[in-house]
Design an enzyme around this catalytic site. Sequence first.
Site, PDB file in Angstrom:
ATOM      1  N   GLU A 285     -14.561 -19.741  -6.393  1.00  5.81           N
ATOM      2  CA  GLU A 285     -15.563 -18.333  -6.097  1.00  5.81           C
ATOM      3  C   GLU A 285     -16.687 -18.438  -5.359  1.00  5.81           C
ATOM      4  O   GLU A 285     -17.229 -17.679  -4.956  1.00  5.81           O
ATOM      5  CB  GLU A 285     -16.066 -18.098  -7.776  1.00  5.81           C
ATOM      6  CG  GLU A 285     -15.003 -17.821  -8.737  1.00  5.81           C
ATOM      7  CD  GLU A 285     -15.458 -17.398  -9.974  1.00  5.81           C
ATOM      8  OE1 GLU A 285     -15.792 -16.203 -10.502  1.00  5.81           O
ATOM      9  OE2 GLU A 285     -15.737 -18.710 -10.597  1.00  5.81           O
TER      10      GLU A 285
ATOM     11  N   CYS B 162       7.364   0.574   4.722  1.00  6.41           N
ATOM     12  CA  CYS B 162       7.487   1.683   3.740  1.00  6.41           C
ATOM     13  C   CYS B 162       7.208   3.160   4.212  1.00  6.41           C
ATOM     14  O   CYS B 162       7.361   4.166   3.556  1.00  6.41           O
ATOM     15  CB  CYS B 162       6.106   1.424   2.974  1.00  6.41           C
ATOM     16  SG  CYS B 162       4.680   1.468   4.048  1.00  6.41           S
TER      17      CYS B 162
ATOM     18  N   CYS C 280      -1.282  -1.576   5.635  1.00  5.12           N
ATOM     19  CA  CYS C 280      -1.684  -3.223   5.369  1.00  5.12           C
ATOM     20  C   CYS C 280      -0.885  -4.054   6.090  1.00  5.12           C
ATOM     21  O   CYS C 280      -1.413  -5.269   6.122  1.00  5.12           O
ATOM     22  CB  CYS C 280      -1.583  -3.403   3.664  1.00  5.12           C
ATOM     23  SG  CYS C 280       0.150  -3.277   3.127  1.00  5.12           S
TER      24      CYS C 280
ATOM     25  N   CYS D 107       4.553  -5.034   4.715  1.00  6.61           N
ATOM     26  CA  CYS D 107       6.172  -4.578   4.978  1.00  6.61           C
ATOM     27  C   CYS D 107       6.362  -4.453   6.362  1.00  6.61           C
ATOM     28  O   CYS D 107       7.544  -3.946   6.538  1.00  6.61           O
ATOM     29  CB  CYS D 107       6.421  -3.292   4.024  1.00  6.61           C
ATOM     30  SG  CYS D 107       5.498  -1.817   4.939  1.00  6.61           S
TER      31      CYS D 107
ATOM     32  N   CYS E  45       0.624  -1.087  -0.005  1.00  7.15           N
ATOM     33  CA  CYS E  45       0.083  -0.120   0.099  1.00  7.15           C
ATOM     34  C   CYS E  45       0.795   1.231   0.053  1.00  7.15           C
ATOM     35  O   CYS E  45       0.381   2.410  -0.469  1.00  7.15           O
ATOM     36  CB  CYS E  45      -0.894   0.013   1.377  1.00  7.15           C
ATOM     37  SG  CYS E  45      -0.102   0.450   2.667  1.00  7.15           S
TER      38      CYS E  45
END
Length: 990
Positions: A852, A77, A52, A55, A47
């Site tokens: 699905e 990040c 998120c 990282c 992101c």
Amino acid sequence: MPHLSRSDELVFFVNGRKVLERNADLEVTLLTFLRKNLRLTGTKYACGRGGCGACTVMVSKHDPVSRKIRHFSVTACLVPICSLYGAAVTTVEGVGSIKTRLHPVQDGRHFPEISDRFLSALEDFPATVPQGVQRYQSVDSHQALQDPVGRPIMHLSGLKHATGEAIFCDDIPMVDKELLMALVTSTRAHAKIISVDLSKALELPGVVDVITAEDIPGTNGAEDDKLLAVDKVLCVGQIVCAVVAETEAQAKRAVEETKIAYEDLEPVIFTIEDAIKHSSFLCPEKKLEQGNVEKAFEEVDQIVEGEVHVGGQEHIYGNTGVLVIPKTEDKELDIYVSTQDPAHVQKTVSSTLNIPINRITCHVKRVGGGFGGKVGRPAVLGAIAAVGANKTGYPIRLVLDREDDMLITGGRHPLFGKYKVGFMNSGRIRALDIECFINGGCTLDDSELVTEFLILKMENAYKIRNLRFRGRACMTNLPSNTAFRGFGFPQGTLVTESCITAVAAKCGLLPEKVREKNMYKTVDKTIYKQAFNPEPLIRCWNECLDKSSFHSRRMQVAEFNKKNYWRKRGLAVVPMKFSVGFAATSFHQAAALVHIYTDGSVLVTHGGNELGQGIHTKMLQTLLGQGQGFWTAVAVETPVASRELKVPMSHMHICETSTATVPNTIATAASIGSDVNGRAVQNACQILLKRLEPIIKKNPEGTWEDWIEAAFEQRISLSATGYFRGYEAFMDWEKGEGDPFPYYVYGAASSEVEVDCLTGAHKKIRTDIVMDACCSLNPAIDIGQIEGSFTQGMGLYTTEELKYFPEGVLYSRGPDDYKIPTITDVPEEFNVSLLPSSQTPLTIYSSKGLGESGMFLGSSVFFAIADAVATARRERDIAEDFTVRSPATPERVRMACADRFTEMQHRRPCISAKSPGMLLPLRLTPTDCPGHASDAGHLPRSVPLGWPGPESSSPPPQELLLGLVWPGGPCLAPPSSTRDAVTAESTPKA
């Protein structure tokens, strides 16, 4: 950790190794340094905003006061490397490795102990570690131990994912003379392009070129869907041109210096309602009808009409990049791309560059999640990057950051549905008329197909003799929406199930009783005249009710609700009939290539792509065993090779999916990837076994290696192409009938939630799922698919909300604004069962594709929330029926739990946007919001909703501060501490 003296050099440690950086760039983040300088790609970019956790690394520092080492997690990040002097960084590679040893938390069987003291601080509702039971049928006792089909084998790359050693497209090391590409996108929703000024961008250091539509030697996309915009733009985020530079930072700087002049055009349409008003549609109406709907409405006891709104959804996949490497001769290209359909990328690049398809090779090692979003869109990125490579002669890497990906690529189609249902007082539905509109965005893309599938699947599990379904795709000035897991089924079926709950409310019946009364019971035909047997559907429904102790828990929920005014529990169960596959025979074909080498090792390639769903694992399983019948799996490929060749899985390997080895492939989608590719792999293995049969008969006691050596000596080919022609499927829309789907997957899900009526927050207490997988090729992988798709569906229906500024700019462009499910959203008790003793002769080894279908089962949480809200409204003598809006965010749930506090807001409403999902600008003038405007023109954080505002000298009454939240607007809720004025057990005054 040794003590370090300060110097001009940056010194820190990574995974125990000293890092010395003499020319540290102040702008470089730890994430960039780890991935590009140290090649530690297990730390992922997702992101770029710290929202998120992809990282996350551990940083350890010496505390001079306590003289102890302090450990804390950081999002790499957001951390500049210059802040890490003297620190020690531990990445996922430093935790454990398959090359050395795994840490206990990486092997999937051990979890760290977390005390309740810390769990209770995670959210308003105390968090607990989810637990549950997974049930599946054991393999036949007579099945050979070395036959892996039907056994819960770990995903082949599972440990690599856990240790960060799995390499994705974005992790490929830089190649010689590689250039970086960044995209210039439109800032207007509907406008004429007056001019594009590239002069300042081209003057910047490191900028090599800017790619425009004029640089395309072949076709610039389709007439109504250009790769690079020409003359006009149709949405914010449409790609206009692309900058090529030596570094990513230089490319992004040049994007900012690219100046585009526009002239706005009319109309500008964002919502479905506006599209209907302007008759703005992308394709003709699709319609299915059976019985005499109008006459049936005249003969029923009651009629109810209503509306349903379903919001869009972002794919939030990983690995958004493409790497195009031009070769030195014959205009050949190697393309490494994260896609579900490499053949489509290959064809698009071919037409864009005007070169033959055979000069282009697309490589897909693993995708990193797709969910439908990597079927068509990667071809656009690949083609633009290929134009850059063709013009410059250098390799081009194009990786979208999360914000750009969400802005440009589109997602699930939002839906607006209107229904009219006629029924008897007993709850039997006699007539149903549903009209649906989906927001297709600015170009057609897959919107017509989504509309068709939505109409075909909307009846779900119910037999209603008088039925009419209509659907249209609206053209708006938003990025084109595209394929998404479920392909219209999760949106359309929510409308149908909302009809069921509306009927139950009017009849004074429980929703599960109305569902059961109207379900298919015997062999029958669908609205499009395809015959099927609902026996597995009924079994799933009954087993779900039984395994979840549904009826006894219904009484427990009622007892809880009597004792609690501000907390309400809800319980719901939903059935599911999900159709698998494409509605066209040609899309069900598949091919495979199997090589046997002289040492006995086997290389398998096939047309399916590893999306993380385990397709390669299942393919190798199938090759190994001693087969009987057929096994198949959708969206998670099959253990075909292992079963058919009777060779240990250690002898097998799948390198990658490549258009050079298996040409003309079909997208890995529609839950049939394992089915069709498994059949192709099986065919190749059968060809090879037939060739080896005389050698095996001659030396039955020999080893596999002996047979292969003898075959080579006798000049027998040890390579074979397998092919599967596909399932028959067709649909005649003129007649409204056909056999569009090979088979159905059945299931049922029950969920219980608890809702906080003051905040709208909820917790998921328990979910039970029963799914008809027939004979699962790999229960571990299949159950993982069910759990994952359920959770993603739960996000669609409860938390994931797309918001736009009035100018059509997407506001929610990262996980800090767009709330995807986290571990705390998983039900406290989560049980999944595969229906035993179920068979289907059509598919490989009698398995079914489950990629699905579980999406829709997430709606059981939505309807459980609705059940809790309905209880609260009944207790307050308010009508139970209300407009259904998905997602059921805390703001919407709070306002639906109407009480005297929400009435205060209704008496003096705050400014609302033009339509759901539209945000007002954060800076407002006094005339925009006189009650809330401050001198600076900002919304004051301290003023509660509905309070008269700055002109009032008296403080807001305490009760006004309680739980008032404006859904979808900029006003902020008051601090949670204000809710202490009302206890959870108190009863408000009239």
